[in-house]
Design a protein around this motif. Structure first.
Motif, PDB file in Angstrom:
ATOM      1  N   PHE A 124       9.619  53.135  49.275  1.00 12.35           N
ATOM      2  CA  PHE A 124       8.629  53.769  48.402  1.00 12.35           C
ATOM      3  C   PHE A 124       7.585  54.592  49.161  1.00 12.35           C
ATOM      4  O   PHE A 124       6.936  55.466  48.568  1.00 12.35           O
ATOM      5  CB  PHE A 124       7.929  52.715  47.547  1.00 12.35           C
ATOM      6  CG  PHE A 124       8.770  52.233  46.391  1.00 12.35           C
ATOM      7  CD1 PHE A 124       9.099  53.079  45.349  1.00 12.35           C
ATOM      8  CD2 PHE A 124       9.240  50.931  46.351  1.00 12.35           C
ATOM      9  CE1 PHE A 124       9.881  52.648  44.287  1.00 12.35           C
ATOM     10  CE2 PHE A 124      10.024  50.473  45.299  1.00 12.35           C
ATOM     11  CZ  PHE A 124      10.342  51.340  44.260  1.00 12.35           C
ATOM     12  N   VAL A 125       7.402  54.338  50.450  1.00 14.94           N
ATOM     13  CA  VAL A 125       6.408  55.096  51.192  1.00 14.94           C
ATOM     14  C   VAL A 125       6.940  56.479  51.583  1.00 14.94           C
ATOM     15  O   VAL A 125       6.165  57.426  51.752  1.00 14.94           O
ATOM     16  CB  VAL A 125       5.933  54.323  52.443  1.00 14.94           C
ATOM     17  CG1 VAL A 125       6.921  54.462  53.590  1.00 14.94           C
ATOM     18  CG2 VAL A 125       4.553  54.807  52.888  1.00 14.94           C
ATOM     19  N   VAL A 143       4.016  59.596  41.868  1.00 16.39           N
ATOM     20  CA  VAL A 143       3.300  58.555  41.127  1.00 16.39           C
ATOM     21  C   VAL A 143       4.150  57.292  41.045  1.00 16.39           C
ATOM     22  O   VAL A 143       3.651  56.178  41.263  1.00 16.39           O
ATOM     23  CB  VAL A 143       2.936  59.051  39.709  1.00 16.39           C
ATOM     24  CG1 VAL A 143       2.415  57.880  38.859  1.00 16.39           C
ATOM     25  CG2 VAL A 143       1.882  60.145  39.781  1.00 16.39           C
ATOM     26  N   ILE A 144       5.438  57.454  40.742  1.00 11.26           N
ATOM     27  CA  ILE A 144       6.339  56.295  40.685  1.00 11.26           C
ATOM     28  C   ILE A 144       6.405  55.594  42.037  1.00 11.26           C
ATOM     29  O   ILE A 144       6.385  54.362  42.130  1.00 11.26           O
ATOM     30  CB  ILE A 144       7.754  56.743  40.237  1.00 11.26           C
ATOM     31  CG1 ILE A 144       7.715  57.208  38.785  1.00 11.26           C
ATOM     32  CG2 ILE A 144       8.759  55.599  40.413  1.00 11.26           C
ATOM     33  CD1 ILE A 144       9.006  57.850  38.311  1.00 11.26           C
ATOM     34  N   SER A 145       6.466  56.391  43.108  1.00 10.19           N
ATOM     35  CA  SER A 145       6.521  55.821  44.458  1.00 10.19           C
ATOM     36  C   SER A 145       5.243  55.075  44.788  1.00 10.19           C
ATOM     37  O   SER A 145       5.273  54.001  45.408  1.00 10.19           O
ATOM     38  CB  SER A 145       6.767  56.922  45.486  1.00 10.19           C
ATOM     39  OG  SER A 145       8.010  57.552  45.264  1.00 10.19           O
ATOM     40  N   LEU A 146       4.105  55.630  44.371  1.00  8.83           N
ATOM     41  CA  LEU A 146       2.812  54.976  44.620  1.00  8.83           C
ATOM     42  C   LEU A 146       2.750  53.632  43.910  1.00  8.83           C
ATOM     43  O   LEU A 146       2.335  52.626  44.506  1.00  8.83           O
ATOM     44  CB  LEU A 146       1.672  55.879  44.150  1.00  8.83           C
ATOM     45  CG  LEU A 146       0.256  55.346  44.390  1.00  8.83           C
ATOM     46  CD1 LEU A 146      -0.071  55.369  45.875  1.00  8.83           C
ATOM     47  CD2 LEU A 146      -0.765  56.173  43.612  1.00  8.83           C
ATOM     48  N   LEU A 147       3.183  53.598  42.653  1.00  8.87           N
ATOM     49  CA  LEU A 147       3.164  52.342  41.896  1.00  8.87           C
ATOM     50  C   LEU A 147       4.147  51.332  42.479  1.00  8.87           C
ATOM     51  O   LEU A 147       3.848  50.137  42.578  1.00  8.87           O
ATOM     52  CB  LEU A 147       3.488  52.616  40.431  1.00  8.87           C
ATOM     53  CG  LEU A 147       2.499  53.529  39.671  1.00  8.87           C
ATOM     54  CD1 LEU A 147       2.950  53.718  38.231  1.00  8.87           C
ATOM     55  CD2 LEU A 147       1.086  52.964  39.717  1.00  8.87           C
ATOM     56  N   MET A 224       6.100  53.946  58.089  1.00  5.71           N
ATOM     57  CA  MET A 224       7.495  53.502  58.141  1.00  5.71           C
ATOM     58  C   MET A 224       7.769  52.720  59.426  1.00  5.71           C
ATOM     59  O   MET A 224       8.462  51.698  59.403  1.00  5.71           O
ATOM     60  CB  MET A 224       8.423  54.716  58.059  1.00  5.71           C
ATOM     61  CG  MET A 224       8.461  55.408  56.715  1.00  5.71           C
ATOM     62  SD  MET A 224       9.384  56.972  56.795  1.00  5.71           S
ATOM     63  CE  MET A 224      10.985  56.400  57.380  1.00  5.71           C
ATOM     64  N   THR A 225       7.219  53.205  60.518  1.00  8.83           N
ATOM     65  CA  THR A 225       7.418  52.534  61.806  1.00  8.83           C
ATOM     66  C   THR A 225       6.800  51.146  61.800  1.00  8.83           C
ATOM     67  O   THR A 225       7.411  50.169  62.265  1.00  8.83           O
ATOM     68  CB  THR A 225       6.806  53.375  62.944  1.00  8.83           C
ATOM     69  OG1 THR A 225       7.405  54.673  62.957  1.00  8.83           O
ATOM     70  CG2 THR A 225       7.015  52.698  64.292  1.00  8.83           C
ATOM     71  N   ILE A 226       5.584  51.023  61.254  1.00  5.23           N
ATOM     72  CA  ILE A 226       4.909  49.725  61.162  1.00  5.23           C
ATOM     73  C   ILE A 226       5.740  48.757  60.318  1.00  5.23           C
ATOM     74  O   ILE A 226       5.948  47.594  60.688  1.00  5.23           O
ATOM     75  CB  ILE A 226       3.497  49.890  60.560  1.00  5.23           C
ATOM     76  CG1 ILE A 226       2.596  50.681  61.515  1.00  5.23           C
ATOM     77  CG2 ILE A 226       2.885  48.527  60.240  1.00  5.23           C
ATOM     78  CD1 ILE A 226       1.282  51.095  60.897  1.00  5.23           C
ATOM     79  N   SER A 227       6.230  49.250  59.181  1.00  3.03           N
ATOM     80  CA  SER A 227       7.031  48.402  58.289  1.00  3.03           C
ATOM     81  C   SER A 227       8.335  47.971  58.947  1.00  3.03           C
ATOM     82  O   SER A 227       8.734  46.800  58.845  1.00  3.03           O
ATOM     83  CB  SER A 227       7.335  49.157  56.988  1.00  3.03           C
ATOM     84  OG  SER A 227       6.160  49.446  56.286  1.00  3.03           O
TER      85      SER A 227
END
Length: 251
Positions: A124-125, A143-147, A224-227
């Protein structure tokens, strides 16, 4: 604030678990914070929920801090629309905490749910910083990705706060959560300016293929790298759930 002031109590009227009730009956006294913190870091399994907690709070803090710029990437620049998107992000975090946190509270599936949430956080990020040149700006997608990001990333914090308490039992629960909050906010304070600088970088993807050509922002690559690093580290979690075992023995 007034409601909190008048209703605040030093202790809950009823201990939250049978293991906590047992500690209260025994009259156990918690050690000083620094002593507890040192003990936690020497406890097998504590570091991984701490890393997951920090990952979650860092992502939500960074996205929240730059919500205006994130929305602008999707063509949403109207102040009221940005405010609604930010409100939706916070509500998604709350809703995710209730639903996913409630599920984990019943099943104790800490590891499975945390790994799922981290993986979906990566998914989602990406749209928050990825622009496909053939499609242009996509307000609905962002918006969908943020939610979705709020729903799956936010709950990682309460889930792993409980996991840390579980593996460090009979340690001081307040000290456990204090260590996580201090670590999370400290790392966030370091990462926010780094994310701001990274956001200025724009990396081209497949520029020679018009239908697939796109670009991605540096701050999203950072998140993304942190995740991804957290996912790999947390996947090695294999510590006993001491409080859960204690509660089951008392039943």
């Amino acid at each position: 604030c007034m409601g909190t002031f008048w209703q605040f109590e030093a202790l809950p009227p009823v201990p939250p678990s049978t293991s906590e009730l047992e500690k209260l009956i025994k009259g156990d006294v918690e050690p000083p914070f620094l002593v507890s913190a040192k003990k936690f870091f020497n406890t097998p399994g504590f570091a991984r929920p701490l890393a997951a907690f920090i990952c979650s709070i860092a992502i939500t803090n960074i996205v929240g801090a730059f919500i205006d710029e994130v929305m602008a990437r999707g063509g949403i620049t109207k102040r009221s629309s940005v405010a609604l998107a930010g409100s939706g992000f916070e509500m998604a975090i709350l809703l995710g905490g209730i639903i996913l946190g409630g599920h984990v509270d019943k099943t104790k599936a800490y590891k499975k749910v945390t790994l799922l949430c981290i993986a979906l956080s990566i998914v989602f990020v990406i749209p928050l910083g990825l622009t496909e040149h053939a499609l242009g700006k996509e307000p609905a997608l962002i918006v969908i990705s943020l939610l979705g990001l709020g729903f799956f990333t936010g709950p990682i914090q309460p889930i792993n706060a409980e996991l840390a308490v579980d593996v460090t039992y009979p340690g001081d629960e307040t000290a456990v959560e204090s260590v996580q909050q201090i670590g999370g906010n400290l790392v966030s304070a370091i990462l926010v300016p780094l994310a701001e600088r990274a956001a200025r970088e724009d990396y081209q993807l497949l520029p020679d293929i018009p239908i697939l050509a796109s670009d991605i922002r540096g701050d999203v690559i950072l998140l993304m790298t942190i995740s991804l690093m957290t996912y790999v580290f947390f996947s090695g979690f294999d510590a006993p759930l001491r409080r859960t075992f204690a509660d089951r023995e008392d039943k």
